[in-house]
Scaffold this active site. Structure first.
Site, PDB file in Angstrom:
ATOM      1  N   ASP A 183       0.860  -1.383   0.169  1.00  0.00           N
ATOM      2  CA  ASP A 183       0.215   0.113   0.289  1.00  0.00           C
ATOM      3  C   ASP A 183       0.768   1.076  -0.114  1.00  0.00           C
ATOM      4  O   ASP A 183       1.219   1.733   0.846  1.00  0.00           O
ATOM      5  CB  ASP A 183      -0.871   0.059   1.548  1.00  0.00           C
ATOM      6  CG  ASP A 183      -1.978   0.843   1.430  1.00  0.00           C
ATOM      7  OD1 ASP A 183      -1.988   1.539   0.007  1.00  0.00           O
ATOM      8  OD2 ASP A 183      -2.742   1.060   2.184  1.00  0.00           O
ATOM      9  N   HIS A 185      -0.432   4.298  -0.590  1.00  0.00           N
ATOM     10  CA  HIS A 185      -0.745   5.173   0.440  1.00  0.00           C
ATOM     11  C   HIS A 185      -0.917   7.198  -0.641  1.00  0.00           C
ATOM     12  O   HIS A 185      -1.637   7.787   0.659  1.00  0.00           O
ATOM     13  CB  HIS A 185      -0.731   5.525   1.972  1.00  0.00           C
ATOM     14  CG  HIS A 185      -1.476   5.486   2.744  1.00  0.00           C
ATOM     15  ND1 HIS A 185      -2.874   6.245   3.833  1.00  0.00           N
ATOM     16  CD2 HIS A 185      -2.985   4.882   3.316  1.00  0.00           C
ATOM     17  CE1 HIS A 185      -2.885   6.292   4.797  1.00  0.00           C
ATOM     18  NE2 HIS A 185      -3.613   4.918   4.553  1.00  0.00           N
ATOM     19  N   GLU A 209      -1.475  -0.571  -3.988  1.00  0.00           N
ATOM     20  CA  GLU A 209      -2.402  -0.073  -4.015  1.00  0.00           C
ATOM     21  C   GLU A 209      -2.369   1.101  -4.275  1.00  0.00           C
ATOM     22  O   GLU A 209      -1.041   1.880  -2.679  1.00  0.00           O
ATOM     23  CB  GLU A 209      -3.252  -0.337  -2.535  1.00  0.00           C
ATOM     24  CG  GLU A 209      -4.028   0.256  -2.214  1.00  0.00           C
ATOM     25  CD  GLU A 209      -4.579  -0.601  -0.694  1.00  0.00           C
ATOM     26  OE1 GLU A 209      -5.566   0.896  -0.206  1.00  0.00           O
ATOM     27  OE2 GLU A 209      -4.380  -1.595  -0.572  1.00  0.00           O
ATOM     28  N   ASP A 257     -14.877   0.921  -0.527  1.00  0.00           N
ATOM     29  CA  ASP A 257     -15.814   0.343   0.934  1.00  0.00           C
ATOM     30  C   ASP A 257     -16.691   0.577   0.861  1.00  0.00           C
ATOM     31  O   ASP A 257     -17.669   1.316   0.360  1.00  0.00           O
ATOM     32  CB  ASP A 257     -15.106   1.926   1.385  1.00  0.00           C
ATOM     33  CG  ASP A 257     -14.605   1.556   3.096  1.00  0.00           C
ATOM     34  OD1 ASP A 257     -15.840   0.785   3.806  1.00  0.00           O
ATOM     35  OD2 ASP A 257     -13.506   1.513   3.958  1.00  0.00           O
ATOM     36  N   HIS A 284     -11.898  -2.751   0.152  1.00  0.00           N
ATOM     37  CA  HIS A 284     -11.259  -1.592   1.130  1.00  0.00           C
ATOM     38  C   HIS A 284     -12.222  -2.328   2.588  1.00  0.00           C
ATOM     39  O   HIS A 284     -12.994  -1.631   2.609  1.00  0.00           O
ATOM     40  CB  HIS A 284     -11.383  -0.464   1.370  1.00  0.00           C
ATOM     41  CG  HIS A 284     -10.523   0.775   1.990  1.00  0.00           C
ATOM     42  ND1 HIS A 284     -10.938   1.264   3.196  1.00  0.00           N
ATOM     43  CD2 HIS A 284      -9.036   0.220   2.076  1.00  0.00           C
ATOM     44  CE1 HIS A 284     -10.200   2.079   3.936  1.00  0.00           C
ATOM     45  NE2 HIS A 284      -8.870   1.035   3.102  1.00  0.00           N
TER      46      HIS A 284
END
Length: 381
Positions: A183, A185, A209, A257, A284
């Protein structure tokens, strides 16, 4: 059947639950929250409840349309997260009223179990290999780690090498039969991502990610083209229209998500959209039991599903744990790196309402860290 009340509960460590009650005694639960903005989402749920009270909860699509469109100003993470939790609760009510799990209402199961992964280390982990070994010991076959902690706007050679060496340490623990996802971010940006991703490729990450902030979807295509590692994105996208550009750019994995992107109703549509681009779904979910249950219900019924994030034991859960708010923990048990499909009605989660109400009296005020570069300017967390 009519909706008679909508309640919200601010529960540690950083979650918000909602409870939708009906005149027939059937109650649905959902998890509407933006991490760090739980109180704001709580206010949005209260405003949306005006549209729900007195309505038939089985008219899920009609109510979703009202909640998302019955105002001049639409969209954004706060509103879509409020809608998401309420949508989860409506599906929970419908499933319970019919005595079937939500995945059956979505067309029926396409798999018997859902592969899951766990997150390892903090934002600047120094013992990722040990953390990976602990997840393997817990029964997982996949983990996800941050590519870096605070990163320079254009990372140095040393920072780039550190990313590769840390992933290599985890790969050594996992071997070739398990997976590691990385990830970014949004900390590196497009140019730095194009530099480091080819160096990570020999370590065979499951996906990389959010190498680019969601603010810059136009930069994704260049990253995808330059990267031999599959690119994943979507935790900060809230509708199918926002997913269109990243999918057109060629992302391999869509990560909506269930507590942010409009709930079960919208994520199901995002999954179908992703399928038309030959992209996979990996929702997510660093959140609580209701968000995870909703994610699993979608996963049970979605053909292009890849893997599911879950937060049992995650470092955010310092004041409470995901399993603290459920009466029956058995459905969330890990079996060879997966959670097996369940047939309990609705979302299939038995919420400990007494524990939730006690937790709400304590509440929380969780906020994400604020990072700065060495020169004092703002840094992406």
């Amino acid at each position: 059947m009519k909706i008679t009340s909508v309640e919200t509960f601010l529960v540690p460590p950083r979650w918000l639950f909602c409870r939708v009650a009906t005149d027939e005694g059937i109650v649905g639960w959902g998890e509407p929250v933006v991490e760090g903005r739980a109180e704001t989402v709580r206010a949005a749920v209260d405003e949306l409840s005006d549209l729900l009270l007195g309505c038939d909860p089985s008219r899920i699509e009609d109510l979703w349309q009202l909640m998302t469109k019955a105002a001049f100003y639409r969209g954004g993470p706060v509103l879509s997260s409020a809608v998401a939790g309420l949508d989860q609760a409506l599906w929970d009510i419908l499933g319970k009223s019919l005595g079937v799990p939500v995945h059956q209402l979505l067309g029926g199961a396409v798999r018997d179990e859902v592969r899951i992964y766990g997150w390892i280390g903090g934002d600047e982990p120094d013992q990722v290999a040990d953390a990976a070994a602990a997840q393997v010991e817990a029964g997982l076959t996949a983990v996800k780690m941050n590519a870096s902690g605070r990163a320079s706007r254009m990372p140095t050679r040393a920072e780039t090498d550190e990313v590769v060496s840390r992933v290599a340490a985890v790969r050594e623990v996992l071997g070739d039969s398990r997976d590691v996802a990385v990830d970014f971010h949004g900390r590196f940006g497009a140019a730095a991502a194009r530099r480091v991703l080819p160096e990570l490729a020999p370590l065979h990450p499951l996906f990389a990610e959010e190498p680019v902030l969601p603010d810059y979807p136009h930069a994704l295509r260049d990253v995808v083209t330059a990267s031999p590692v599959p690119i994943a994105s979507g935790e900060r996208l809230y509708s199918r229209t926002e997913f269109l550009a990243p999918l057109q750019a060629g992302i391999a994995v869509a990560q909506p998500d269930l507590s942010h992107a409009g709930g079960i109703s919208e994520v199901r549509r995002i999954a179908s959209l992703a399928e038309t681009f030959d992209a996979l779904l990996a929702p997510h979910c660093p959140l609580g039991p209701l968000a995870l249950a909703a994610s699993l219900q979608v996963a049970f019924a979605t053909p292009n599903f890849l893997i599911q994030e879950q937060s049992i034991g995650i470092h955010y859960n310092r004041d409470a744990e995901l399993l603290d708010y459920v009466l029956d923990r058995a459905p969330f048990a890990f079996h060879d790196g997966a959670i097996r499909r369940w047939e309990a009605p609705g979302l299939g989660v038995q919420i400990d309402e007494d524990a939730v109400r006690r937790a709400d009296t304590q509440g929380h005020r969780w906020r994400p860290p604020t990072w700065r570069h060495t020169d004092g300017s703002f840094a992406e967390w």
